[in-house]
Design an enzyme around this catalytic site. Structure first.
Site, short mmCIF file in Angstrom:
data_model
loop_
_atom_site.label_atom_id
_atom_site.label_comp_id
_atom_site.label_asym_id
_atom_site.label_seq_id
_atom_site.Cartn_x
_atom_site.Cartn_y
_atom_site.Cartn_z
N LYS A 132 -13.11 17.70 2.48
CA LYS A 132 -12.00 17.33 1.58
C LYS A 132 -11.61 15.88 1.75
O LYS A 132 -11.48 15.13 0.78
CB LYS A 132 -10.80 18.23 1.86
CG LYS A 132 -9.48 17.79 1.23
CD LYS A 132 -8.35 18.70 1.65
CE LYS A 132 -7.01 18.23 1.11
NZ LYS A 132 -6.45 17.11 1.91
N ASN A 133 -11.40 15.43 2.99
CA ASN A 133 -10.88 14.09 3.21
C ASN A 133 -11.90 13.01 2.86
O ASN A 133 -11.51 11.89 2.52
CB ASN A 133 -10.42 13.94 4.66
CG ASN A 133 -9.17 14.76 4.95
OD1 ASN A 133 -8.44 15.12 4.03
ND2 ASN A 133 -8.92 15.07 6.21
N ARG A 181 -1.55 13.54 -2.89
CA ARG A 181 -1.49 12.38 -2.01
C ARG A 181 -2.75 11.50 -2.13
O ARG A 181 -2.68 10.28 -2.05
CB ARG A 181 -1.29 12.81 -0.56
CG ARG A 181 -1.16 11.61 0.36
CD ARG A 181 -0.52 11.89 1.69
NE ARG A 181 -0.36 10.65 2.43
CZ ARG A 181 0.67 9.82 2.29
NH1 ARG A 181 1.64 10.10 1.46
NH2 ARG A 181 0.73 8.70 2.98
N ASP A 239 1.05 17.33 1.76
CA ASP A 239 1.73 18.20 2.73
C ASP A 239 3.05 17.61 3.18
O ASP A 239 3.17 16.39 3.40
CB ASP A 239 0.84 18.40 3.96
CG ASP A 239 -0.33 19.32 3.68
OD1 ASP A 239 -0.20 20.19 2.80
OD2 ASP A 239 -1.38 19.16 4.33
N ASP A 265 -5.32 17.24 12.19
CA ASP A 265 -5.46 18.36 11.27
C ASP A 265 -5.88 19.65 11.96
O ASP A 265 -5.79 20.73 11.35
CB ASP A 265 -6.49 18.02 10.18
CG ASP A 265 -5.92 17.10 9.11
OD1 ASP A 265 -4.68 16.92 9.10
OD2 ASP A 265 -6.68 16.56 8.30
#
Length: 436
Positions: free
Chosen positions: A22-23, A97, A121, A321
């Site tokens: 994802k990141n 974000r 988040d 995370d």
């Protein structure tokens, strides 16, 4: 609103392949704005946050061609920069974000970039200063509308000019944004205290394959020699290290035998060793991770016998995370662990839900929690709970899968933001989980 209903206490077994990271995807997708040529990206995870960014790119005028599962070709030859000043963009950009990282590429190529205060988040303060200070150092003019929280940067007549800068924090998204702006700046830029996570390395390697000149990749000192333009490329996203850590924690907590396939061991850093400190057996089999069934796992104390402390730190330290996952796994370890979450002051607030399930946790302050392990002598009990953010959500899901009885997790859209079809993949391993 969907919910998960989970019958806990079932041992799982089988193979699982981690999704694309994802990141990394959020950075890589923004980089397609840097060239009018075609860019093909493979192993894109099918998750809410990534899909939102793809939709945003489409609304900006980026052409999107879907080639098959996880593979998309992008072409940014007719970008509508005017969309950035519409109410639709203010609403859309504010819900994600990762949208902050479109600013660097748009500034570099089109001379301006805007973004509403981004979402994401609610885990504490997440400042944007590093991003905009970097743009200002490159010569951009910054503006901020306090009434509607709208940020903007624009080129001056001189354009972006390379410079030396020392970042005030090793921000991953901040480094990525500045790098994407600097690759098309005049002259040479050096970025010291740069983030050096594998996903940032992947971005730099992709940009170099497009014609950028970035050296020092993998270190905290990046040197970027600006170029006139970038071309197209094909890029494959790494497996998601956070999801890999989540599967490790899941296997231990549910006393399951699981093989995690194709994990890219060389990009996992200290993650396997941190779980080994909790007493979890992790076997390397080629590029796979094998987790055998654990009837117990014992925490390793420090050399002097003091309580084990697990804390987050910028890469190559332990990623923040995964601290939520480590915390829930520690609830059934043999021994005690101090969890120290340094980066975000609200990330540990989900522990009250674990305490309701019977976990022994002392929340010392917003950043530290002591976990007293049960060693499976006292099983967590099922409850109804709500997912506050992505990582707390998956941690509560792991707790529910290990608990006695049927649990309900609400607000599972938070989990879907970061985990692809998690309920289907768990059922394939034998879990009793339904989406209602």
């Amino acid at each position: 609103m969907s919910i998960f209903k989970i019958e806990g206490g079932i041992r799982l077994k089988g193979d699982v392949t981690p999704q694309g990271a994802k990141n990394e995807a959020l950075q890589i997708l923004c980089a397609v704005l840097l060239t009018p040529e075609k860019v093909t990206i493979n192993n894109i995870p099918d998750i809410i946050d990534v899909n939102k960014l793809i939709t945003l790119l489409g609304n900006l005028g980026v052409k999107i061609q879907r080639n098959g599962k996880g593979s998309i070709t992008f072409q940014s030859d007719e970008v509508n920069v005017g969309y950035l000043e519409t109410d639709a963009f203010r609403k859309e950009g504010g819900s994600l974000r990762g949208s902050i990282m479109i600013v660097g590429p748009l500034l570099a190529r089109y001379g301006r970039g805007y973004i509403p205060k981004p979402g994401g988040d609610k885990i504490g303060r997440r400042r944007l200063d590093t991003h905009f200070e970097g743009f200002i150092n490159l010569g951009a003019k910054f503006r901020y509308n306090r009434e509607d929280h709208f940020y903007g940067v624009e080129k001056t007549e001189e354009g972006l000019v390379g410079t030396d800068m020392l970042l005030d924090e090793a921000s991953v998204t901040g480094t990525a944004n500045i790098v994407m702006a600097a690759v098309l700046a005049k002259g040479t830029t050096t970025i010291y205290n740069a983030a050096c996570e594998p996903y940032l390395q992947q971005l730099c390697k992709m940009l170099n394959s497009m014609g950028a000149k970035i050296s020092g990749v993998g270190s905290n000192l990046l040197t970027i020699e600006g170029v006139e333009s970038l071309g197209g490329c094909e890029h494959r996203i790494l497996p998601d290290m956070i999801e890999i850590g989540s599967w490790i924690g899941l296997a231990a907590m549910t006393r399951s035998e699981i093989t995690i396939k194709d994990v890219s061991w060389e990009n996992l850093g200290v993650i396997p060793n941190v779980f080994r400190k909790l007493g979890i057996t992790i076997e390397r089999r080629g590029d796979d991770i094998f987790i055998p069934t654990h009837e117990s796992y014992e925490v390793k104390t420090d050399i002097d016998g003091s309580i084990l402390t697990i804390a987050d730190a910028p890469w190559p330290g332990f990623t923040p995370d995964l601290l939520s996952i480590v915390l829930v796994v520690a609830t059934q370890a043999k021994g005690d662990v101090l969890i120290h979450q340094k980066m975000f002051e609200s990330r540990l607030f989900f522990v009250d839900k674990l305490i309701d399930m019977g976990a022994k946790i002392i929340l010392c302050d917003p950043h530290r929690a002591v976990v007293i392990g049960h060693d499976f002598k006292s099983i967590l009990k099922a409850t109804t709970m709500s997912s506050p953010d992505i990582r707390a959500g998956i941690s509560l899901l792991i707790a529910a899968l290990s608990a006695k009885g049927t649990s309900t997790i609400q607000n599972i859209e938070q989990i879907d933001r970061g985990y692809e079809r998690i309920d289907e993949r768990l059922r394939a391993l034998g879990a009793n989980i339904v989406r209602v």
